[in-house]
Design a protein around this motif. Structure first.
Motif, PDB file in Angstrom:
ATOM      1  N   ALA A 187       0.848  -1.200   0.000  1.00  0.00           N
ATOM      2  CA  ALA A 187       0.000   0.000   0.000  1.00  0.00           C
ATOM      3  C   ALA A 187       0.881   1.246   0.000  1.00  0.00           C
ATOM      4  CB  ALA A 187      -0.905  -0.002   1.228  1.00  0.00           C
ATOM      5  N   ASN A 188       0.448   2.270  -0.705  1.00  0.00           N
ATOM      6  CA  ASN A 188       1.160   3.554  -0.785  1.00  0.00           C
ATOM      7  C   ASN A 188       2.467   3.496  -1.564  1.00  0.00           C
ATOM      8  OD1 ASN A 188      -0.840   4.685   0.844  1.00  0.00           O
ATOM      9  ND2 ASN A 188       0.257   4.003   2.682  1.00  0.00           N
ATOM     10  N   THR A 189       2.780   2.357  -2.195  1.00  0.00           N
ATOM     11  CA  THR A 189       3.923   2.370  -3.112  1.00  0.00           C
ATOM     12  C   THR A 189       3.397   2.029  -4.492  1.00  0.00           C
ATOM     13  OG1 THR A 189       4.376   0.062  -2.637  1.00  0.00           O
ATOM     14  CG2 THR A 189       5.685   1.672  -1.438  1.00  0.00           C
ATOM     15  N   PRO A 190       3.941   2.671  -5.508  1.00  0.00           N
ATOM     16  CA  PRO A 190       3.472   2.357  -6.852  1.00  0.00           C
ATOM     17  C   PRO A 190       3.878   0.934  -7.249  1.00  0.00           C
ATOM     18  CG  PRO A 190       5.316   3.895  -6.927  1.00  0.00           C
ATOM     19  CD  PRO A 190       4.977   3.694  -5.489  1.00  0.00           C
ATOM     20  N   GLN A 191       2.968   0.250  -7.923  1.00  0.00           N
ATOM     21  CA  GLN A 191       3.269  -1.101  -8.394  1.00  0.00           C
ATOM     22  C   GLN A 191       4.401  -0.994  -9.419  1.00  0.00           C
ATOM     23  OE1 GLN A 191      -0.218  -3.024  -9.969  1.00  0.00           O
ATOM     24  NE2 GLN A 191       0.945  -4.706 -10.882  1.00  0.00           N
ATOM     25  N   HIS A 192       5.442  -1.814  -9.309  1.00  0.00           N
ATOM     26  CA  HIS A 192       6.562  -1.650 -10.238  1.00  0.00           C
ATOM     27  C   HIS A 192       6.734  -2.814 -11.197  1.00  0.00           C
ATOM     28  CE1 HIS A 192       9.819  -4.150  -8.320  1.00  0.00           C
ATOM     29  NE2 HIS A 192       8.848  -4.223  -7.457  1.00  0.00           N
ATOM     30  N   ASP A 193       5.876  -3.827 -11.083  1.00  0.00           N
ATOM     31  CA  ASP A 193       5.929  -4.917 -12.053  1.00  0.00           C
ATOM     32  C   ASP A 193       4.532  -5.503 -12.183  1.00  0.00           C
ATOM     33  OD1 ASP A 193       6.892  -6.724 -13.863  1.00  0.00           O
ATOM     34  OD2 ASP A 193       8.137  -7.843 -12.455  1.00  0.00           O
ATOM     35  N   ASP A 194       4.314  -6.219 -13.288  1.00  0.00           N
ATOM     36  CA  ASP A 194       3.026  -6.882 -13.464  1.00  0.00           C
ATOM     37  C   ASP A 194       2.881  -7.966 -12.397  1.00  0.00           C
ATOM     38  OD1 ASP A 194       2.799  -5.357 -15.770  1.00  0.00           O
ATOM     39  OD2 ASP A 194       3.834  -6.874 -16.961  1.00  0.00           O
ATOM     40  N   ILE A 195       1.660  -8.140 -11.912  1.00  0.00           N
ATOM     41  CA  ILE A 195       1.405  -9.154 -10.895  1.00  0.00           C
ATOM     42  C   ILE A 195       0.365 -10.135 -11.439  1.00  0.00           C
ATOM     43  CG2 ILE A 195       0.336  -9.592  -8.633  1.00  0.00           C
ATOM     44  CD1 ILE A 195       1.523  -6.965  -7.678  1.00  0.00           C
ATOM     45  N   THR A 196       0.689 -11.420 -11.436  1.00  0.00           N
ATOM     46  CA  THR A 196      -0.279 -12.424 -11.866  1.00  0.00           C
ATOM     47  C   THR A 196      -0.216 -13.599 -10.909  1.00  0.00           C
ATOM     48  OG1 THR A 196       0.072 -11.781 -14.157  1.00  0.00           O
ATOM     49  CG2 THR A 196      -1.064 -13.854 -13.791  1.00  0.00           C
ATOM     50  N   MET A 197      -1.363 -14.111 -10.519  1.00  0.00           N
ATOM     51  CA  MET A 197      -1.373 -15.298  -9.664  1.00  0.00           C
ATOM     52  C   MET A 197      -2.533 -16.201 -10.049  1.00  0.00           C
ATOM     53  SD  MET A 197      -1.708 -12.887  -6.434  1.00  0.00           S
ATOM     54  CE  MET A 197      -2.768 -11.478  -6.443  1.00  0.00           C
TER      55      MET A 197
END
Lengths: 679, 111
Positions: free
Chosen positions: A659-669
């Motif tokens: 939370a409060n940090t920008p996502q820096h990579d694609d996330i897949t699960m």
């Protein structure tokens, strides 16, 4: 500029009125509406107004009204909105004192440009007394930005002390250095006892009369340099034509001025940069009788690049004819001062411009394109900073016979009007380009999401659910499900190194390659080898793909290949876990890579958990990674949950961690449950 | 990303420090190695001891550097892998592609 102004719109047509009031109030200004001038006047008694938009038509008494406004409120800029009208009417409107003329239909660009012009007029009124010809000093401030200061009667004092009207700091300037005295419409430069002296055009002076274009240097000929300019160029043009109209303005001159106004009018409603540049160059050529014209604009790297080249037949020039003087445009760009060379074969210019002369050029005019920005009102005078955005350059192989001083003024006026329009067109183009890219991205996102299967696939013996969260609009992760003809279920998760558009294109290619495979008859290692061999020669450079492919049958037999992907977990009901590592190296790097197949036996309520490195490498505010440890703990704690529950808890955990940090990579699960006991 | 080149005998050692990620520093490894190959050096060692961060694109860059070297009849060795680099090469199963060493002498002697 963030100031808020109060603007009166009088008698505008409903469509113009709504466009104007929407745009102006969005820009933070207060808009007052009135049906006619009488109503406007009533409201203006009660409230101060900074600018008026006024609808005029040829048939009514519009010109009288404009003059009336000018008489009652001399400092109030009036922007006249009218339907298409003959040039003579436009010219009359201008003479009546309009700050700008807008032709219907009004657009946000033309509104903005007219607003700027109105504002310039307002500011110049504020800094000058009425009926006093305006004179200005141009100089470079410490940061090298050009500034101008308006000379107000009775005098403008210059020096290092902060109570001077113009405070200039560098060495060589005395605390009280010089002053410009306004006397009977004349401007006198007076040295007030400086230590290092005051120079006018290279000569040391005590007291001297200033002429338009004079160069003043403080503290020696290498000292701080200021340039003196008199008169508002457009006003000069109008007043000179006013004098002549009584004695009969020649048709040619009348047309010339009309043409200039027509161009100004068109400029404000032309948001297309290329068309606008062509229009400016054509007008410049026509005004001066030159043969060719160029507009050079400053690129991001600071270089001057030819953006428009036209001949005197209003046609674009061949690139072969692009040879121009290099020196003159560079000099004008650097100094911000116009250069006019009437005849290169004569006089002192001859030698320094040898190269230019060899090009067959005889006369050259070059004026800077400058955009004014009002920054602050230091001291008593309004300081305006200018940014040079390029130059307008015209040349000719004939003698510069038509280069009268009025025409140079006209050229400068054209250049200054053009600069505002170019700047606006630029902003418009940037916003348009950005919008186009955004639209394309949104489409690409739609397509990419449509290529993915529905996130949940529920078969009799297996239930799979997945979540794909691209870092940008689109990403390089993907997942896929395959219902095979033999009743088995295939599942895949891939991650292309990198993110965004380049990764997405590659992800789609790989998704397509796998979707076209025959999983029933061909072994998994062969499929992998096949896809990899096809991928390597496509030269995707360093963008490899980590990939996991599995096939589970109704008995719980699961064959898989892990091609360099973060090992998925087999999570049993009792909390025990196993990593699925068998396979081979990442796809797309080595053509001769080989792959071995792994096999596991799934028991009822076993789950397979697949994830991309965006999960384990999600960062929190202190730069810590989510990591395998947290993942393992979470899975163990949820060993008895269902596939959708595990997926949503994992998702929540990653989201709250980062939370409060920008996502820096694609996330897949992906979580896949075998014969789950449904509660 | 910073690269210092040392010459020991006929081998070149590139001491790399900083980040190897997409767009950051990745070009400089490849360009430096290409220059060395063009000037006739065939024995190249990448010393990765001071690499603070590497991501999957950075791993890809190591691989293309490797390919460039092999295609030019050179040989590439990796020296002093950090934990993170080692871990990524293990997951992607690319570790077997490279000759890796944790001391310089052994790396030099392996040519």
């Amino acid at each position: 500029m963030n100031d808020s102004f109060t603007i009166m719109c009088t008698g505008l047509n409903p469509s113009e009125e709504s466009c104007a009031s929407t745009h102006l109030s969005q820009s933070g200004h207060q808009v007052i509406l009135s049906k006619n001038f009488a109503e406007a006047r009533e409201k203006m008694e009660a409230q101060r107004v900074d600018m008026v938009y006024f609808q005029a038509s040829e048939s009514d008494r519009a010109l009288d009204t404009i003059k009336e406004i000018g008489r009652l409120y001399p400092s109030l800029p009036v922007i006249v909105v009218c339907e298409q009208a003959p040039e003579s009417f436009i010219l009359e409107t201008w003479r009546a004192g309009a700050a700008d003329i807008l032709i219907s239909p009004v657009t946000t660009q033309s509104l903005e440009a007219s607003f700027q012009r109105g504002l310039n007029k307002l500011l110049s009124y504020k800094s000058e007394q009425k009926d006093q010809p305006s004179a200005r000093l141009f100089y470079l401030d410490e940061s090298g930005q050009e500034c101008r200061v308006t000379i107000k009667p009775p005098r403008l004092s210059i020096g290092r002390l902060s109570d001077n009207d113009l405070v200039i700091g560098p060495m060589g300037v005395s605390r009280r250095h010089a002053e410009v005295i306004v006397q009977d419409d004349e401007y006198l430069l007076h040295d007030v006892g400086s230590k290092m002296g005051t120079y006018l055009n290279g000569e040391k002076i005590k007291r001297a009369k200033l002429k338009n274009g004079d160069r003043i240097q403080l503290g020696g000929t290498q000292g701080t340099s200021l340039t003196f300019h008199t008169g508002d160029l457009l006003q000069t043009l109008i007043s000179s034509s006013n004098e002549k109209i009584d004695t009969g303005l020649s048709l040619y001159e009348y047309k010339e001025i009309g043409h200039l106004f027509a161009t100004f009018r068109a400029l404000s409603s032309c948001p297309v940069l290329d068309e606008l540049l062509a229009m400016v160059v054509d007008t410049a050529i026509e005004l001066t009788g030159a043969e060719r014209g160029f507009i050079m604009l400053k690129e991001k790297n600071g270089e001057l690049i030819i953006r428009c080249a036209r001949n005197n037949n209003k046609k674009p020039l061949d690139e072969a004819c692009f040879q121009t003087s290099q020196r003159v445009p560079q000099e004008v760009f650097k100094t911000g001062r116009p250069v006019v060379i009437k005849d290169l074969d004569l006089g002192e210019e001859s030698e320094t411009h040898d190269h230019t002369r060899q090009l067959g050029l005889r006369s050259i005019s070059c004026v800077p394109l400058r955009y004014l920005t009002v920054r602050d009102s230091a001291h008593t005078s309004t300081v305006v900073r200018t940014e040079t955005i390029g130059v307008l350059y015209i040349d000719s192989s004939s003698f510069g016979a038509r280069m009268s001083s009025t025409r140079i003024d006209a050229l400068e006026t054209l250049a200054s009007e053009a600069s505002i329009a170019i700047y606006n067109a630029w902003l418009y183009k940037i916003s348009q380009d950005k919008r186009k890219i955004d639209e394309q991205l949104a489409l690409a996102r739609e397509i990419q999401q449509a290529l993915l299967p529905e996130p949940t696939r529920d078969l009799e013996y297996v239930r799979a659910c997945s979540q794909n969260l691209p870092c940008y609009d689109i990403g390089g992760d993907y997942f896929d499900y395959f219902n095979l003809e033999n009743g088995n279920f295939g599942f895949a998760l891939g991650d292309v190194a990198g993110k965004g558009m380049p990764a997405a294109i590659l992800a789609s290619l790989i998704q397509g390659m796998f979707a076209a495979q025959n999983f029933c008859d061909i072994s998994l290692p062969s499929i992998m080898v096949n896809v990899n061999r096809n991928l390597v020669p496509r030269g995707t450079g360093n963008r490899f793909v980590t990939f996991f492919l599995g096939i589970v049958d109704p008995d719980g037999n699961c064959n898989y290949i892990n091609a360099g992907h973060n090992p998925p977990f087999l999570l049993s009901r009792d909390g025990s876990m196993k990593e699925l590592t068998a396979g081979g190296m990442v796809l797309g790097i080595m053509a001769d890579a080989e792959y071995e197949m792994g096999t596991i036996m799934m028991q009822p309520d076993d789950h397979l958990v697949l994830f991309s490195d965006g999960v384990t490498e999600a960062l929190n505010t202190s730069g810590e990674e989510f990591g395998l440890g947290r993942l393992v703990d979470l899975l163990r704690a949820n060993a008895q949950a269902t596939a959708p529950e595990i997926l949503s808890r994992l998702h929540e955990a990653v989201l709250s961690f980062s939370a409060n940090t920008p996502q820096h990579d694609d996330i897949t699960m992906m979580v896949l449950g075998y014969r789950e006991s449904r509660r | 990303m910073k690269i210092d080149v040392r010459t020991i005998g006929d081998a070149k050692i590139l001491d790399c420090s900083g980040k190897i990620t997409l767009g950051e520093g990745t070009m400089s490894i490849r360009n430096t190695v290409r220059d060395l190959l063009n000037s006739g050096s065939k024995k190249i060692i990448l010393n990765l001891a001071e690499i603070k961060y590497i991501d999957s694109a950075g791993i890809g860059e190591l691989v293309s550097t490797y390919t460039t070297v092999v295609n030019n009849e050179g040989r590439l060795k990796l020296l002093n892998l950090t934990n993170k680099t080692h871990q990524l090469l293990t997951i992607t199963k690319l570790l077997t592609v490279f000759d890796t060493f944790d001391n310089e002498k052994a790396a030099l002697e392996s040519f």
